[in-house]
Write an enzyme that holds these catalytic residues in place. Sequence first.
Site, PDB file in Angstrom:
ATOM      1  CD  GLN A  85      28.925   5.996  37.275  1.00 35.10           C
ATOM      2  OE1 GLN A  85      29.740   6.159  38.186  1.00 35.10           O
ATOM      3  NE2 GLN A  85      27.645   6.260  37.431  1.00 35.10           N
TER       4      GLN A  85
ATOM      5  CG  ASP B 264      27.160   7.429  29.584  1.00 37.49           C
ATOM      6  OD1 ASP B 264      27.711   8.183  30.396  1.00 37.49           O
ATOM      7  OD2 ASP B 264      26.127   6.787  29.845  1.00 37.49           O
TER       8      ASP B 264
ATOM      9  CB  CYS C 254      19.389   3.247  35.055  1.00 42.77           C
ATOM     10  SG  CYS C 254      18.353   4.253  36.099  1.00 42.77           S
TER      11      CYS C 254
ATOM     12  CE  LYS D 269      25.584   9.745  37.171  1.00 44.28           C
ATOM     13  NZ  LYS D 269      24.812   8.983  38.136  1.00 44.28           N
TER      14      LYS D 269
END
Length: 416
Positions: A211, A208, A372, A234
């Site tokens: 970020q 993932d 989250c 993002k």
Amino acid sequence: MIETGSIEKIAYDITELRSRFPILGREVNGYPLVYLDNAATTQKPSSVIDSLSAYYKGYNSNIHRGVHTLANEATEAFEKTRKSASEFINAGEKEVVITKGTTEGINLIARTWGEANIKEGDRILVGAAEHHSNIVPWQILAEKVGAAVEPIPLSQEGILDREAFKSMLDESVRLVAINFISNSLGTINPINDLISDAHHNGSIVLVDAAQAAPHIEIDVKAIDCDFLAFSGHKMFGPTGVGFLYGKYDLLDQMPPFIGGGEMIDQVSFNGTSFLTPPLKFEAGTPNIADVIAMDQAFGFVSDIGFDAINKAEKEIVDYSRSRMSKIQGLKEYGTAEEKIAVFSFNLEGIHPFDVGQLLDAKGIAVRTGHHCTMPMMSDLGIEGTVRASFAVYNSMEETEKLWDNVERIQKKYGSS
Ligand code: PMP
């Protein structure tokens, strides 16, 4: 004032860079906006905003299969974004599926590769600090097939504990799903080592990178992940656009995700055949305008370059850490040396929501809550944190303003 050299001199012309983001000129509650909620979503430069209206004003048309000029222009612009995305992460163009975002990318893998490969008794290891979107799809899958989802513990500093991870690996571990950078803590995981351990064990790895994309260089070939997902919004692009990387052989073997137009080769009531990846996974009319505008976001990041981004960010991290260490009753979460400019903290005696509101009163936007990552918050024994997350357009002056205000709030309302 800050004694060290300013970001402005070291990395890039931040005044010019900020002028490309119209929203940064606005005021909030009578103060200049200090936008520090970039881990949730970043602001958009004019180039991205203008690209959206250029599409709608100049060549709005559905893509693929068209013979007319507008359809060809739209298709070309849409596919240009795929090319930029593949260059951005060093993947092949056929290895990049265009999605709505990280969440959709992870769900796609769970529903396709996952359902075809995860069986009863298998284990899926996920980081203890994962975003819910890298936990829940695996839980839904595990429930369906009778597999188990297990958390990989974190070290004290807030990165994945490699030794603990290695001790969890055995032949039942089919998949490891981990973040490159934690959205709640800003810590950077030792992704190369973890992927190599997982591969040594014969496990597939999904990263993932939601970020990571705006902060550090991603090279899917160098890290050798099997799947990787990230979101456009993002990293200065529009909402509703994301990218899913998969090694071509894996994508090729996977069953389709959702069925419909765009993803088929031949359709008949005797049976239907599908296109090859990546189109096989892109049924229906996509988010054309936003995907096209996303190309400007890739250009924006590439023009600045990660060397400059990392240099500027290090200065913010070093300065912020020195300020945080002097604020009484401030507890920082995510203290690893390797981290981006995302600071998660609490002030003793003040609820994080109150800190967020007091900062907002001065025009400073931060996020408060569990971000989250409820399982991690529960491990930490807290409800949530205050999270200040920076992007390339945040200046040292804004950094100073944040910590001055946090200090003021602590002195006025804190209990220590
Ligand atoms: N993973 C991480 C680490 C995130 O920070 C986020 C967004 N906060 C997501 C996944 C989900 O991204 P999106 O909502 O864009 O699908």
